[in-house]
Design a protein around this motif. Structure first.
Motif, PDB file in Angstrom:
ATOM      1  N   GLU A  55       0.832  -1.224   0.000  1.00  0.00           N
ATOM      2  CA  GLU A  55       0.000   0.000   0.000  1.00  0.00           C
ATOM      3  C   GLU A  55       0.857   1.261   0.000  1.00  0.00           C
ATOM      4  OE1 GLU A  55      -3.530  -1.922   2.528  1.00  0.00           O
ATOM      5  OE2 GLU A  55      -2.849   0.046   3.253  1.00  0.00           O
ATOM      6  N   LEU A  56       1.925   1.229   0.801  1.00  0.00           N
ATOM      7  CA  LEU A  56       2.816   2.393   0.875  1.00  0.00           C
ATOM      8  C   LEU A  56       3.443   2.680  -0.483  1.00  0.00           C
ATOM      9  CD1 LEU A  56       4.451   1.545   4.291  1.00  0.00           C
ATOM     10  CD2 LEU A  56       3.561   3.817   3.747  1.00  0.00           C
ATOM     11  N   LEU A  57       3.897   1.617  -1.154  1.00  0.00           N
ATOM     12  CA  LEU A  57       4.537   1.812  -2.460  1.00  0.00           C
ATOM     13  C   LEU A  57       3.525   2.340  -3.480  1.00  0.00           C
ATOM     14  CD1 LEU A  57       7.163   1.508  -4.095  1.00  0.00           C
ATOM     15  CD2 LEU A  57       6.379  -0.755  -4.773  1.00  0.00           C
ATOM     16  N   VAL A  58       2.312   1.770  -3.438  1.00  0.00           N
ATOM     17  CA  VAL A  58       1.260   2.218  -4.364  1.00  0.00           C
ATOM     18  C   VAL A  58       1.011   3.706  -4.173  1.00  0.00           C
ATOM     19  CG1 VAL A  58      -1.235   2.031  -4.825  1.00  0.00           C
ATOM     20  CG2 VAL A  58       0.170  -0.038  -4.669  1.00  0.00           C
ATOM     21  N   ARG A  59       0.948   4.144  -2.903  1.00  0.00           N
ATOM     22  CA  ARG A  59       0.704   5.578  -2.645  1.00  0.00           C
ATOM     23  C   ARG A  59       1.903   6.432  -3.044  1.00  0.00           C
ATOM     24  NH1 ARG A  59      -1.867   4.993   2.683  1.00  0.00           N
ATOM     25  NH2 ARG A  59      -3.719   3.906   2.024  1.00  0.00           N
ATOM     26  N   LEU A  60       3.095   5.974  -2.680  1.00  0.00           N
ATOM     27  CA  LEU A  60       4.286   6.781  -2.978  1.00  0.00           C
ATOM     28  C   LEU A  60       4.467   6.991  -4.479  1.00  0.00           C
ATOM     29  CD1 LEU A  60       6.908   5.251  -0.505  1.00  0.00           C
ATOM     30  CD2 LEU A  60       6.168   7.635  -0.537  1.00  0.00           C
ATOM     31  N   MET A  61       4.186   5.934  -5.258  1.00  0.00           N
ATOM     32  CA  MET A  61       4.429   6.027  -6.707  1.00  0.00           C
ATOM     33  C   MET A  61       3.151   6.297  -7.489  1.00  0.00           C
ATOM     34  SD  MET A  61       7.333   3.152  -7.462  1.00  0.00           S
ATOM     35  CE  MET A  61       7.562   3.652  -9.163  1.00  0.00           C
ATOM     36  N   ASN A  62       2.048   6.400  -6.756  1.00  0.00           N
ATOM     37  CA  ASN A  62       0.769   6.641  -7.424  1.00  0.00           C
ATOM     38  C   ASN A  62       0.511   5.573  -8.500  1.00  0.00           C
ATOM     39  OD1 ASN A  62      -1.506   8.040  -7.677  1.00  0.00           O
ATOM     40  ND2 ASN A  62      -0.596   9.867  -8.610  1.00  0.00           N
ATOM     41  N   ILE A  63       0.610   4.323  -8.092  1.00  0.00           N
ATOM     42  CA  ILE A  63       0.502   3.205  -9.044  1.00  0.00           C
ATOM     43  C   ILE A  63      -0.980   2.963  -9.367  1.00  0.00           C
ATOM     44  CG2 ILE A  63       0.993   0.734  -9.404  1.00  0.00           C
ATOM     45  CD1 ILE A  63       3.351   1.041  -7.417  1.00  0.00           C
ATOM     46  N   PRO A  64      -1.346   3.030 -10.652  1.00  0.00           N
ATOM     47  CA  PRO A  64      -2.765   2.852 -11.008  1.00  0.00           C
ATOM     48  C   PRO A  64      -3.271   1.446 -10.679  1.00  0.00           C
ATOM     49  CG  PRO A  64      -1.515   3.784 -12.843  1.00  0.00           C
ATOM     50  CD  PRO A  64      -0.516   3.327 -11.822  1.00  0.00           C
ATOM     51  N   ALA A  65      -4.606   1.323 -10.579  1.00  0.00           N
ATOM     52  CA  ALA A  65      -5.222   0.057 -10.156  1.00  0.00           C
ATOM     53  C   ALA A  65      -5.012  -1.070 -11.165  1.00  0.00           C
ATOM     54  CB  ALA A  65      -6.716   0.279  -9.926  1.00  0.00           C
ATOM     55  N   ASP A  66      -4.748  -0.726 -12.417  1.00  0.00           N
ATOM     56  CA  ASP A  66      -4.567  -1.814 -13.390  1.00  0.00           C
ATOM     57  C   ASP A  66      -3.105  -2.303 -13.445  1.00  0.00           C
ATOM     58  OD1 ASP A  66      -3.893   0.659 -14.460  1.00  0.00           O
ATOM     59  OD2 ASP A  66      -4.421   0.108 -16.517  1.00  0.00           O
ATOM     60  N   TYR A  67      -2.373  -2.012 -12.376  1.00  0.00           N
ATOM     61  CA  TYR A  67      -0.992  -2.525 -12.268  1.00  0.00           C
ATOM     62  C   TYR A  67      -0.893  -3.472 -11.071  1.00  0.00           C
ATOM     63  CZ  TYR A  67       0.838   0.672 -15.757  1.00  0.00           C
ATOM     64  OH  TYR A  67       1.099   1.324 -16.940  1.00  0.00           O
ATOM     65  N   GLN A  68      -0.056  -4.474 -11.221  1.00  0.00           N
ATOM     66  CA  GLN A  68       0.210  -5.436 -10.160  1.00  0.00           C
ATOM     67  C   GLN A  68       1.594  -5.149  -9.576  1.00  0.00           C
ATOM     68  OE1 GLN A  68      -1.774  -8.431  -9.417  1.00  0.00           O
ATOM     69  NE2 GLN A  68      -0.373  -8.492  -7.688  1.00  0.00           N
ATOM     70  N   VAL A  69       1.691  -5.171  -8.243  1.00  0.00           N
ATOM     71  CA  VAL A  69       3.002  -5.017  -7.607  1.00  0.00           C
ATOM     72  C   VAL A  69       3.438  -6.395  -7.114  1.00  0.00           C
ATOM     73  CG1 VAL A  69       4.288  -3.944  -5.712  1.00  0.00           C
ATOM     74  CG2 VAL A  69       2.459  -2.663  -6.845  1.00  0.00           C
ATOM     75  N   LEU A  70       4.647  -6.782  -7.466  1.00  0.00           N
ATOM     76  CA  LEU A  70       5.172  -8.082  -7.026  1.00  0.00           C
ATOM     77  C   LEU A  70       6.465  -7.885  -6.239  1.00  0.00           C
ATOM     78  CD1 LEU A  70       4.709 -10.082 -10.363  1.00  0.00           C
ATOM     79  CD2 LEU A  70       3.250 -10.205  -8.332  1.00  0.00           C
ATOM     80  N   PHE A  71       6.631  -8.680  -5.197  1.00  0.00           N
ATOM     81  CA  PHE A  71       7.871  -8.688  -4.421  1.00  0.00           C
ATOM     82  C   PHE A  71       8.546 -10.024  -4.706  1.00  0.00           C
ATOM     83  CE2 PHE A  71       4.968  -5.848  -2.263  1.00  0.00           C
ATOM     84  CZ  PHE A  71       5.765  -4.747  -1.997  1.00  0.00           C
ATOM     85  N   LEU A  72       9.590  -9.988  -5.507  1.00  0.00           N
ATOM     86  CA  LEU A  72      10.208 -11.236  -5.972  1.00  0.00           C
ATOM     87  C   LEU A  72      11.642 -11.346  -5.481  1.00  0.00           C
ATOM     88  CD1 LEU A  72       8.885 -11.174  -9.653  1.00  0.00           C
ATOM     89  CD2 LEU A  72       7.796 -12.172  -7.639  1.00  0.00           C
ATOM     90  N   GLN A  73      12.273 -12.456  -5.868  1.00  0.00           N
ATOM     91  CA  GLN A  73      13.697 -12.642  -5.543  1.00  0.00           C
ATOM     92  C   GLN A  73      14.488 -12.804  -6.851  1.00  0.00           C
ATOM     93  OE1 GLN A  73      14.432 -14.928  -1.796  1.00  0.00           O
ATOM     94  NE2 GLN A  73      12.293 -15.515  -2.020  1.00  0.00           N
ATOM     95  N   GLY A  74      15.771 -13.011  -6.726  1.00  0.00           N
ATOM     96  CA  GLY A  74      16.589 -13.203  -7.931  1.00  0.00           C
ATOM     97  C   GLY A  74      17.188 -11.909  -8.461  1.00  0.00           C
ATOM     98  N   GLY A  75      16.932 -10.803  -7.781  1.00  0.00           N
ATOM     99  CA  GLY A  75      17.530  -9.529  -8.181  1.00  0.00           C
ATOM    100  C   GLY A  75      16.951  -9.007  -9.495  1.00  0.00           C
ATOM    101  N   ALA A  76      17.412  -7.811  -9.853  1.00  0.00           N
ATOM    102  CA  ALA A  76      16.998  -7.259 -11.151  1.00  0.00           C
ATOM    103  C   ALA A  76      17.513  -8.169 -12.263  1.00  0.00           C
ATOM    104  CB  ALA A  76      17.550  -5.853 -11.304  1.00  0.00           C
ATOM    105  N   SER A  77      18.614  -8.877 -11.979  1.00  0.00           N
ATOM    106  CA  SER A  77      19.210  -9.743 -13.007  1.00  0.00           C
ATOM    107  C   SER A  77      18.254 -10.845 -13.457  1.00  0.00           C
ATOM    108  CB  SER A  77      20.497 -10.371 -12.472  1.00  0.00           C
ATOM    109  OG  SER A  77      21.433  -9.356 -12.193  1.00  0.00           O
ATOM    110  N   LEU A  78      17.467 -11.385 -12.542  1.00  0.00           N
ATOM    111  CA  LEU A  78      16.525 -12.430 -12.967  1.00  0.00           C
ATOM    112  C   LEU A  78      15.471 -11.836 -13.909  1.00  0.00           C
ATOM    113  CD1 LEU A  78      15.549 -15.342 -12.894  1.00  0.00           C
ATOM    114  CD2 LEU A  78      14.197 -14.794 -10.873  1.00  0.00           C
TER     115      LEU A  78
END
Ligand code: PMP
Length: 360
Positions: A55-78
């Motif tokens: 929720e904090l990230l959605v508010r900070l970046m003003n992420i629209p509702a048609d976007y999904q936020v994922l918390f993944l592993q493997g770094g940006a490299s994956l």
């Protein structure tokens, strides 16, 4: 020992108040009798942490509702592999603007999975600029356009976005996410490793337009399928729980200081302090074209390898640490992410002035 001013490119400086808060909650989080590190990822307390972080990230970046936020592993490299695996369609091809080591890696991984069209490159001048958009020939069958918004190693950044029409833009924002106000709706995917502007290494954030996720082949291995992670709200397997909790604390810190618009002002001020001094210096020179200077990674040198090495060594003695440039770029690099206080940059500029007087 006192804390230093840490100019590391990543893992990087974290806000001191965040570290103190985490230290205070190290042995016991709320009334749980345990550290967040020891908590089940399925426990209600951790689920709250996860939801609040998102929720904090959605508010900070003003992420629209048609976007999904994922918390993944493997770094940006994956993501250099996972994005083509999920987002390339039958065309199996994407466009890319090549601006340094991180697009080189994206090209290398992409070529294992499909066809990569390098539309333009700044390799001819050691990646000291972002190629002009004027002569870009976007491929009509490209599944997406990949860019690296901020080049951590060479110190360049985009100021505007290319316009590939209906082709979605995939942006690697590992070293600039949350540093400036971005319009998320202009991107198909934004991804970033956490270890610069978000928190400790271990979690990777992917912000993806939901309709793009429909492209993924159902036969992809589960851990590599965005849909599996989305359906399970990033809890398909054990996520990097402590890194997520630390990210939440950093997001709260950013919210409390006024959010992204406020930190952007501070970031511009910090970068200007350094660049203005460099532009007036007779000893130090900036490595990249002024127009494309990064707000996060300031690269410069004296033109002499010996003097650069001495600068880095002497700075270290003054608690200004990790100023050596990347091994492929040489010179110096001051990474001044969100959590680097203005005083850190002021101290660095003062030190540079003294060094210049002594070595001019
Ligand atoms: N992209 C950029 C712009 C980076 O700066 C980095 C790491 N410094 C990466 C990708 C790779 O990130 P990771 O080490 O998290 O895989």
């Amino acid at each position: 020992m006192a804390r230093v001013y840490n100019f590391s490119a990543g893992p990087a400086v974290l806000p001191e108040s965040v570290l103190k808060k985490a230290a205070g909650e190290m042995l016991e989080y709320r009334d749980s009798g345990m550290s967040v590190m020891e908590m089940s990822h399925r426990s209600p307390l951790f689920m709250d942490i996860m939801n609040e972080t998102e929720e904090l990230l959605v508010r900070l970046m003003n992420i629209p509702a048609d976007y999904q936020v994922l918390f993944l592993q493997g770094g940006a490299s994956l993501q250099f592999a996972m994005i083509p695996m999920n987002i390339m369609t039958a065309n199996k091809t994407f466009d890319i603007i090549h601006t340094g080591a991180w697009t080189k890696n994206a090209i290398k991984e992409g070529e294992k999975l499909g066809k990569v069209n390098v539309l333009a490159s700044s390799e001819d001048r050691m990646y000291a600029y972002i190629p002009s958009f004027e002569n870009l020939k976007f491929n009509s069958n490209a599944d997406y356009l990949h860019i690296c918004y901020n080049n951590t190693i060479y110190g360049t950044k985009y100021n505007t976005l290319p316009d590939p029409g209906n082709t979605p833009i995939v942006a690697d924002m590992s070293s600039c996410i949350l540093s400036e106000d971005y319009d998320v709706s202009k991107y198909g995917i934004i991804f970033a490793g956490a270890q610069k502007n978000i928190g400790p290494a271990g979690v990777t954030i992917v912000i993806i337009k939901k309709d793009l996720m429909k492209r993924a082949d159902k036969n992809l291995p589960s851990m590599l399928n965005f849909n599996v992670h989305a359906e399970n709200r990033s809890l398909f397997n054990t996520p990097p729980t402590y890194a997520i909790y630390m990210s939440k604390l950093v997001f709260e810190w950013l919210r409390d200081m006024g959010g992204v618009k406020e930190i952007e002002k501070i970031n511009r001020h910090k970068a200007a302090l350094l660049y203005d001094y460099i532009d007036n210096s007779k000893l130090f020179k900036g490595n990249v074209d002024k127009e494309f200077r990064s707000l996060m990674n300031v690269t410069f040198s004296t033109g002499s390898k010996e003097l650069d090495a001495l600068f880095v060594k002497d700075a270290e003695k003054k608690s200004l640490t990790n100023l050596a440039g990347h091994k492929t770029a040489g010179g110096m690099r001051a990474s001044i992410y969100n959590a680097m206080p203005v005083e850190g940059v002021q101290h660095l500029v003062e030190f540079m002035k003294k060094f210049e007087v002594e070595h001019a």
